[in-house]
Design an enzyme around this catalytic site. Structure first.
Site, PDB file in Angstrom:
ATOM      1  CE1 TYR A  32      -4.359   0.024  -0.252  1.00 52.95           C
ATOM      2  CE2 TYR A  32      -4.251  -1.727   1.365  1.00 52.95           C
ATOM      3  CZ  TYR A  32      -4.954  -1.014   0.412  1.00 52.95           C
ATOM      4  OH  TYR A  32      -6.256  -1.345   0.138  1.00 52.95           O
ATOM      5  CD  GLU A  64      -3.761   4.299   0.371  1.00 54.57           C
ATOM      6  OE1 GLU A  64      -2.683   3.755   0.688  1.00 54.57           O
ATOM      7  OE2 GLU A  64      -4.878   3.872   0.710  1.00 54.57           O
ATOM      8  CG  ASP A  66     -10.386   6.379 -24.726  1.00 54.70           C
ATOM      9  OD1 ASP A  66      -9.416   5.609 -24.837  1.00 54.70           O
ATOM     10  OD2 ASP A  66     -11.383   6.129 -24.025  1.00 54.70           O
ATOM     11  CB  THR A  69      -6.691   0.404 -21.556  1.00 57.73           C
ATOM     12  OG1 THR A  69      -6.651   0.276 -22.970  1.00 57.73           O
ATOM     13  CG2 THR A  69      -8.108   0.673 -21.108  1.00 57.73           C
ATOM     14  CE  LYS A  95      -9.592  -1.546 -24.989  1.00 55.25           C
ATOM     15  NZ  LYS A  95      -9.680  -0.826 -23.741  1.00 55.25           N
ATOM     16  NE  ARG A 152      -8.207  -5.998 -18.387  1.00 55.95           N
ATOM     17  CZ  ARG A 152      -9.139  -6.466 -19.220  1.00 55.95           C
ATOM     18  NH1 ARG A 152      -8.894  -7.494 -20.021  1.00 55.95           N
ATOM     19  NH2 ARG A 152     -10.323  -5.907 -19.294  1.00 55.95           N
TER      20      ARG A 152
END
Ligand code: DSN
Length: 434
Positions: A55, A57, A201, A227, A230, A236
């Protein structure tokens, strides 16, 4: 195939067996869903690493947890590689995927209720470009535009007319089912004329931009969203590219004292997300490095050459294609004149081992639940090493399926066996090369 997941096999044979079955299915059929490709083993190793436990943040050098010496270096490497690869001033690599990345775009430049221009899903846009059932259509007002129903291409005069009449505060350019070149410079001229932000995009076409076989949006757009899976072949995930400074000086945004880069970062964290997925960010850094190689640029170019050859093979056999062909990785077969639907065709193709999706075509009279089209893409097959000869063979198989819709149960298994034989001559990362 040698054994890839020995621990999983022992601890959870159910999931292990299903992963193996999916891997075999993908290695023995033709993966032609236009938004898919194959990530490398290095990408998958980084994605499956211990970093999933961390973690942190915040952003490098400014985190809310301790113990960040190495994760800061990983995120900085991803950012620097992203900047180098795309020539961008600012890169944010934390979006969990394309939809959160696009959500951050809205939050960083607009107010709820603002007008945006985007392509409806049924015309080849994306859910997050203002579609009515998505947050983007509920919180913002979509002014729709679409490819011309007759030519299948963007009519820039018509798009300009809509923009001047409606004066949206942001214009999306980017699609999920448009086989042609997007001229960002023309979109930028329209956006500048009405003081709108222009956001591209590029999730579907980022590798083509890197390979130089599609125009580059970065010089013309305020923000570029993508993304990381693809055709880029990363994990991902998503990322955002932008200018540091805001061309419109935060004209439509409450926090206009911050520059654009800062507002994007704040929109992602703490605006929308919590802890960054460091395993995915590490894998994205790996994918960016791979995308800087000459081999990747050849892959990007070959994707288009393959799509063109496939298009030609279908046209020669009497099929109609939306827009008459392709300049990209995808093509849309237009079955409007057939008595079967796009859904019927996609099902029959899948039975034969050609995995694609049904999709509306410009001017479609059928509902989005059945459609008159099938969308095909060449990224994954190009990653396997297939070239023009194989594309022509695929056109012949598609033709055989479409001519035998009535007795598909007899014909499909024969084609499927031929496809399996062809796939066996190529390499699928993580399956046939182990
Ligand atoms: N699901 C993607 C596609 O298939 O185009 C869009 O995010």
């Amino acid at each position: 195939m040698s054994e890839r997941y020995p621990h999983l096999k022992q601890s959870d044979p159910d999931i292990y067996n299903l992963i193996q079955k999916q891997a075999k299915y993908e290695a023995t059929t033709l993966k032609m869903i236009a938004s898919e490709s194959f990530a490398s083993i290095s990408v998958m190793e980084a994605c499956g690493s211990q970093l999933t436990n961390k973690y942190c943040e915040g952003y490098p050098g400014a985190r809310y947890y301790e113990g960040n010496e190495f994760v800061d270096q990983i995120e900085n490497l991803a950012i620097e590689r992203g900047k180098q690869l795309f020539g961008a001033e600012h890169v944010n690599v934390q979006p969990y995927s394309g939809s959160p990345a696009n959500q951050a775009v809205y939050r960083s430049i607009l107010n709820v209720g603002d007008k945006i221009m985007g392509i409806p899903v049924t015309d080849g846009g994306h859910l997050t470009h203002g579609w009515k059932v998505n947050f983007s259509g509920k919180d913002y007002v979509q002014i729709p535009y679409a490819p011309d129903p007759v030519t299948g291409k963007f009519d820039m005069d018509q798009i300009r007319g809509i923009a001047l009449r409606e004066r949206p505060k942001m214009i999306w350019t980017g699609t999920t089912a448009y086989p042609h070149t997007i001229h960002y410079k023309d979109f930028a001229e329209i956006a500048h004329e009405i003081d709108a932000y222009l956001v591209a995009d590029i999730a579907h076409i980022n590798a083509l931009i890197i390979a130089g076989v599609h125009p580059d949006p970065v010089p013309h757009c305020d923000i570029v969203s993508s993304t990381s899976h693809k055709m880029l072949r990363g994990p991902r995930g998503g990322f955002l590219l932008s200018k540091e400074e805001d061309r419109l000086h935060g004209k439509y945004h409450p926090e206009s004292k911050l520059n654009l880069a800062k507002r994007i970062d704040r929109a992602i964290f703490p605006g929308l997300q919590g802890g960054p997925h460091m395993h995915a960010i590490a894998a994205l850094a790996v994918a960016f490095k791979e995308a800087m190689t000459p081999e990747f640029r050849m892959y990007g170019k070959q994707i288009v050459d393959n799509a063109r050859t496939l298009a030609q093979g279908l046209l020669t056999r009497g099929y109609e294609l939306a827009g008459g062909g392709t300049d990209t990785h995808l093509l849309l077969i237009d079955f409007r004149k057939k008595d079967f639907t796009g859904k019927d065709a996609a099902r029959a193709l899948a039975q034969a081992g050609i995995i694609a999706n049904f999709n509306q075509v410009p001017g479609d009279h059928r509902s989005p639940f059945v459609t008159s089209g099938v969308r095909l893409g060449t990224s994954a097959l190009t990653s396997m090493g297939m070239k023009e000869t194989e594309m022509d063979q695929i056109a012949a198989w598609i033709d055989r399926v479409c001519r035998n819709m009535e007795n598909i149960d007899t014909v499909a298994p024969k084609i499927r066996a031929e496809i399996e034989e062809q796939c066996g001559r190529f390499t699928v990362p993580g399956y046939s090369d182990l």
